[in-house]
Design an enzyme around this catalytic site. Structure first.
Site, PDB file in Angstrom:
ATOM      1  N   ASP A  42       5.243   9.540   6.311  1.00 30.75           N
ATOM      2  CA  ASP A  42       3.809   8.976   6.450  1.00 30.75           C
ATOM      3  C   ASP A  42       3.226   9.874   7.132  1.00 30.75           C
ATOM      4  O   ASP A  42       3.455  10.647   7.854  1.00 30.75           O
ATOM      5  CB  ASP A  42       3.989   7.539   7.296  1.00 30.75           C
ATOM      6  CG  ASP A  42       4.534   6.385   6.575  1.00 30.75           C
ATOM      7  OD1 ASP A  42       4.885   6.586   5.567  1.00 30.75           O
ATOM      8  OD2 ASP A  42       4.575   5.340   7.195  1.00 30.75           O
ATOM      9  N   LYS A  63       0.364   6.877   3.636  1.00 29.32           N
ATOM     10  CA  LYS A  63      -1.016   6.084   3.399  1.00 29.32           C
ATOM     11  C   LYS A  63      -1.932   6.160   4.763  1.00 29.32           C
ATOM     12  O   LYS A  63      -1.130   5.682   5.945  1.00 29.32           O
ATOM     13  CB  LYS A  63      -0.703   4.736   2.759  1.00 29.32           C
ATOM     14  CG  LYS A  63       0.109   4.892   1.440  1.00 29.32           C
ATOM     15  CD  LYS A  63       0.385   3.573   0.945  1.00 29.32           C
ATOM     16  CE  LYS A  63       1.586   2.928   1.479  1.00 29.32           C
ATOM     17  NZ  LYS A  63       2.756   3.506   1.280  1.00 29.32           N
ATOM     18  N   ASP A  96       8.429   0.661  13.054  1.00 29.23           N
ATOM     19  CA  ASP A  96       9.479   0.387  12.655  1.00 29.23           C
ATOM     20  C   ASP A  96       9.226   0.286  11.018  1.00 29.23           C
ATOM     21  O   ASP A  96       8.426  -0.199  10.402  1.00 29.23           O
ATOM     22  CB  ASP A  96       9.760  -1.032  12.888  1.00 29.23           C
ATOM     23  CG  ASP A  96      11.414  -1.677  12.535  1.00 29.23           C
ATOM     24  OD1 ASP A  96      12.368  -1.176  13.003  1.00 29.23           O
ATOM     25  OD2 ASP A  96      11.183  -2.244  11.404  1.00 29.23           O
ATOM     26  N   MET A 176      -3.537  -3.382  11.700  1.00 33.85           N
ATOM     27  CA  MET A 176      -4.497  -2.982  10.519  1.00 33.85           C
ATOM     28  C   MET A 176      -5.606  -3.754  10.806  1.00 33.85           C
ATOM     29  O   MET A 176      -6.172  -4.291   9.679  1.00 33.85           O
ATOM     30  CB  MET A 176      -3.768  -2.968   9.161  1.00 33.85           C
ATOM     31  CG  MET A 176      -2.708  -2.056   9.144  1.00 33.85           C
ATOM     32  SD  MET A 176      -2.032  -2.045   7.352  1.00 33.85           S
ATOM     33  CE  MET A 176      -0.886  -3.384   7.470  1.00 33.85           C
TER      34      MET A 176
HETATM   35  N1  SAH Z   1       5.523   0.110  10.341  1.00 34.11           N
HETATM   36  C1  SAH Z   1       4.541   0.126  11.789  1.00 34.11           C
HETATM   37  C2  SAH Z   1       3.238  -0.330  11.227  1.00 34.11           C
HETATM   38  C3  SAH Z   1       2.564   0.206  10.051  1.00 34.11           C
HETATM   39  S1  SAH Z   1       0.915  -0.626   9.926  1.00 34.11           S
HETATM   40  C4  SAH Z   1       4.947  -0.274  12.905  1.00 34.11           C
HETATM   41  O1  SAH Z   1       6.223  -0.691  12.969  1.00 34.11           O
HETATM   42  O2  SAH Z   1       4.302   0.029  13.851  1.00 34.11           O
HETATM   43  C5  SAH Z   1      -0.555   0.586  10.635  1.00 34.11           C
HETATM   44  C6  SAH Z   1      -0.871  -0.111  11.813  1.00 34.11           C
HETATM   45  O3  SAH Z   1      -0.003  -0.062  12.779  1.00 34.11           O
HETATM   46  C7  SAH Z   1      -2.151   0.610  12.379  1.00 34.11           C
HETATM   47  O4  SAH Z   1      -3.326   0.181  11.483  1.00 34.11           O
HETATM   48  C8  SAH Z   1      -2.437  -0.165  13.548  1.00 34.11           C
HETATM   49  O5  SAH Z   1      -2.755  -1.289  13.722  1.00 34.11           O
HETATM   50  C9  SAH Z   1      -0.828   0.197  13.925  1.00 34.11           C
HETATM   51  N2  SAH Z   1      -0.388   1.325  14.928  1.00 34.11           N
HETATM   52  C10 SAH Z   1       0.358   2.242  14.230  1.00 34.11           C
HETATM   53  N3  SAH Z   1       0.507   3.087  15.349  1.00 34.11           N
HETATM   54  C11 SAH Z   1       0.013   2.752  16.197  1.00 34.11           C
HETATM   55  C12 SAH Z   1      -0.371   3.469  17.675  1.00 34.11           C
HETATM   56  N4  SAH Z   1       0.296   4.329  17.994  1.00 34.11           N
HETATM   57  N5  SAH Z   1      -1.119   2.572  18.421  1.00 34.11           N
HETATM   58  C13 SAH Z   1      -1.874   1.630  18.119  1.00 34.11           C
HETATM   59  N6  SAH Z   1      -1.787   1.016  16.906  1.00 34.11           N
HETATM   60  C14 SAH Z   1      -0.620   1.411  16.080  1.00 34.11           C
END
Ligand code: SAH
Length: 262
Positions: A42, A63, A96, A176
């Site tokens: 990613d 994405k 995750d 998101m």
């Molecule tokens: N699979 C990922 C989530 C993917 S969706 C997980 O388990 O975390 C992507 C969203 O995750 C972003 O829009 C934001 O809301 C959140 N996100 C991902 N990394 C982040 C970070 N370091 N700090 C805060 N929000 C985060």
């Protein structure tokens, strides 16, 4: 010999890269990256994490909202194709893999092609964000249920009723959602949440640029999302009132050597 369905030689590992900091990776993820022949990652994965894949061919297929993205069906096909010619294929996803990562579409494509796969969990953004606030997601006696939600609706999907489920939990995390603060606040107000309900906006959780902005549901409607450039998550619940002063005091008292007890 041409690659057929049964000729797949490899296993596809759907690996969680964690929230950002490269040292929040599991040992299993690090081992698989070191062994990987090919890695599809990613956009949000830290370069130091990708660099652990010393012998792999690496492809960014990530994405990011509003930026170039590789169509999901094309990613699915690349995973299937890679497993036909490589032994260890790693699909590296932020946080995750099984939370808001479209992993099910990849799993279905792998199953349809008869390819072995394994999921390696990672630390999701909600947990790293809670850590950034120094505040427990659950609270003994008051917060016993926590919702993980997104208001994001994909192209061609039905309108979402996320707020109703979210509201029936004691607290929650919204993925998101930053660009939709006003709509989120309105949706939660409509299902009975008070305007004073605390909100912590956590940007870049676990990274050097980590930042927490405390507000309320009423304040969330006013937040200018342009102020945030990194990924951000909303933590919403009674426990997320601004606790900064307390946290700083605690750190200072740890660092200041005690000079006697008198
Ligand atoms: N699979 C990922 C989530 C993917 S969706 C997980 O388990 O975390 C992507 C969203 O995750 C972003 O829009 C934001 O809301 C959140 N996100 C991902 N990394 C982040 C970070 N370091 N700090 C805060 N929000 C985060």
């Amino acid at each position: 010999m041409s690659a057929t369905r049964t000729a797949a030689t490899g296993t596809v590992y759907l690996v969680g890269a964690g929230p950002g900091a490269p040292d929040l990776l599991t040992l299993r993820a690090a081992r698989l990256l070191a062994e990987a022949d090919v890695v599809f990652h990613d956009a949000l994965v830290h370069p130091d994490t990708i660099a652990l894949a010393v012998r792999a061919e690496k492809f960014a297929v990530g994405k990011r909202c509003g930026r170039h993205s590789t169509a999901q069906r094309f990613i699915n096909k690349r995973l299937v194709d890679a497993a036909a010619t490589h032994r260890v294929v790693v699909r590296l996803k932020g946080g995750d893999p099984l939370l808001f990562g479209r992993a099910q579409e990849e799993i279905e494509a792998l199953e349809a092609a008869g390819i072995r796969y394994e999921v390696v969990p990672g630390i999701t953004a909600a947990l790293a964000s809670a850590a950034a606030t120094g505040t427990s997601l659950s609270q003994r006696g008051t917060v016993r249920s926590i919702a993980l939600a997104t208001p994001r609706v994909g192209e061609g999907e039905r309108a979402s009723d996320w707020a109703r489920g979210f509201a029936s939990a004691d607290a929650g995390a919204i993925y998101m959602g930053l660009g939709e603060g006003a709509a989120i606040a309105a949706a939660l107000r409509a299902v009975g949440k008070p305007p004073t309900l605390p909100v912590a906006i956590v940007e870049n959780a676990s990274l050097p640029a980590e930042r927490v902005v405390y507000t309320t549901l009423a304040g969330l409607a006013q937040v200018d999302s342009e102020q945030f450039s990194g990924p951000a998550l909303l933590l919403i619940g009674p426990q997320f009132a601004d606790r900064r002063v307390v946290a700083v005091d605690a750190r200072e008292s740890e660092l200041t050597p005690k000079v006697g007890h008198g």
